[in-house]
Enzyme design. Sequence first.
Site, PDB file in Angstrom:
ATOM      1  CE  LYS A  32     -52.177  87.961  48.173  1.00  0.00           C
ATOM      2  NZ  LYS A  32     -53.027  89.102  48.216  1.00  0.00           N
ATOM      3  NE  ARG A  33     -46.546  89.091  54.024  1.00  0.00           N
ATOM      4  CZ  ARG A  33     -46.782  88.450  55.155  1.00  0.00           C
ATOM      5  NH1 ARG A  33     -45.820  88.109  55.955  1.00  0.00           N
ATOM      6  NH2 ARG A  33     -48.025  88.145  55.488  1.00  0.00           N
TER       7      ARG A  33
END
Length: 466
Positions: A245-246
Amino acid sequence: MTLVRTRIAPSPTGFLHLGTARTALYSWAYARHHGGQFVLRIEDTDVARSTQESVDQILDAMHWLGLDYDEGPVHQMQRLARYQEVAESMIAAGTAYRCYCTPEELDAMRETQRARGEKTHYDRRWRPEPGKTLPPVPAGVKPVVRFCNPKSGSVSWNDLVKGPIRISNEEIDDLIIVRNDGVPTYNFAVVVDDWDMRITHVFRGDEHINNTPWQINIFHALNAPLPLFGHCPIILGEDGLKLSKRRGAVSVMAYEEAGYLPEAMLNYLARLGWSHGDHELFTREQMVQWFDGSHMAKSPAQWDPAKLAWVNAHHIKLADDARLARLVARHLAALGIGADAADARLAQRCALFKDRCATLVELARWLAMFDAPAPPSPQDRAAHLTDAARPGLRSLCERLRVAPWEPAGITQALKDTLAEHKLKMPQLAIPVRVAVCGRVQTPAIDAVLALFDRETVLHRLAEAVN
Ligand code: GLU
C-alpha cells in the site's frame, strides 16, 4: 474424472489487492479451462479487522474483472457451527484436544525455552498420550482446541508452482484450531471449507507456504481428499521490494479509476506469473483456452507500469466503440463534462482517438475538447494563428457555415479554401487544429471537425481570427 473446483478466499480486511486478483484469475481460469467450477469464499474470521465495506469492495472488484463465480460468496462466520462440529469430532477421534493454558503460562513456557536456548514452541502439555497424566482442569479457563500434529515424519507435496516441497513434522507445533471464543483459526477453517466445498486445486500467494504443512496434516486427520496446491510468488514493486500500500496503488479498483480496462488488467496480471510461449497480448478467452496450470513462474515478477499502459493501449484499440463511450463518460464526468454515453457521436469520437490513448483518462482528456473550451497555449497561438493564417481561416469559416456537416462536406470546404488561397494542407490544417482543438496534432482534421457541433467550430475559428 473429478470435477475441477477452485476457489478464491479473500479476507475482507481491505480492498482486493493485485496479488489476490492474480490468484483469483488463475483459480478462475483453471476452473474455466477444465469446465470446472469456481467458488468465492469470504474469510471473515478476523472479526476485529473484517468489514462489510471491504466485502463490498471485493465483490465489486471481482465483478469488474469479470471473474464470475459459480458459488458464493460463502462467509466463514456463517459456518461456525460446522467448524465446531468438526473440531468436536476430532477431539472424539483423538486428533485434537483441549488446552487450558493461560496466556501467562504460555509466556512462562516460552521464557524457559528461550533461557535454555531452544526455539520456542508449545510443549504439548495438554496433549493426551498413553501413560501421561494431564494437569487438572483449572476453573474459569476457557480452553482452546489444538491439533495433534504428528510428532515425527514429514509432510510433502508437489507444488503446482514450486515443485516438490518437504517439511519435517518436528518443525511444526500443535496448532490452535479453535480459539477460546469458539472462532476457528485460518488453518482450520480453510481445511474444513476446502473439504466441504470439494476444492481440487488451491492457488494462493506463497506467504501461505508455511501454513500448508499444517493444512495437509489436518486433511489427513480428517481422512479428507487432499487438493493440489500452487503457491505463486509475490509481486514486487518497481523498486524491487514487495508491492505494498505504501508504494503505489495495490487496489484493483484504483486501476479502474485510472482508466484501465478489466481485460487489460487480466492480461497484465496473468503474465506476472505465467506465460504462454511469446504471447504478451491476449484476450480473456485465450487465457481460458491456454491456462492449464503449467508454465507458472517460480520467481517473483516486478510490477511494470509502462508495460501495463502498453497492454491497456492495445485493449483500448480492440474495444468496441459504444462500450468505450459508456466507459469514458464517467472519466469525462470527472473532468466536469456531462457526456451522453448513448450519443452515437461519443462512440465515433472514441473510434477516432482510441488508438492514441494508453488509458481512458487520456481518452477523456482528448474528448473534453468537444464539449469544453480548448484554448491553445500562448506559444501555439503565436506560432500558428498568425496574420498569414487569418485569411484562410476566415474563408474556411464562411464555407463551413453552409457546408453539409459531414466529413465529405468539410473536406470540400477545406479543399476549396486551399485552392482559393494557394495554400498547402498543413498551412491551413495546423491553424485550424490550434484554433478549434487547442492542439497542433490531431487525427485527420476533416474527421475531427465533423464530430464537433458546427456552432462550436465556427465560434472557435471566429475567435481565432479576431
Ligand atoms: N484468507 C487468506 C488470504 O486472504 C486465504 C488464503 C488461502 O487461499 O488459503 O490470504
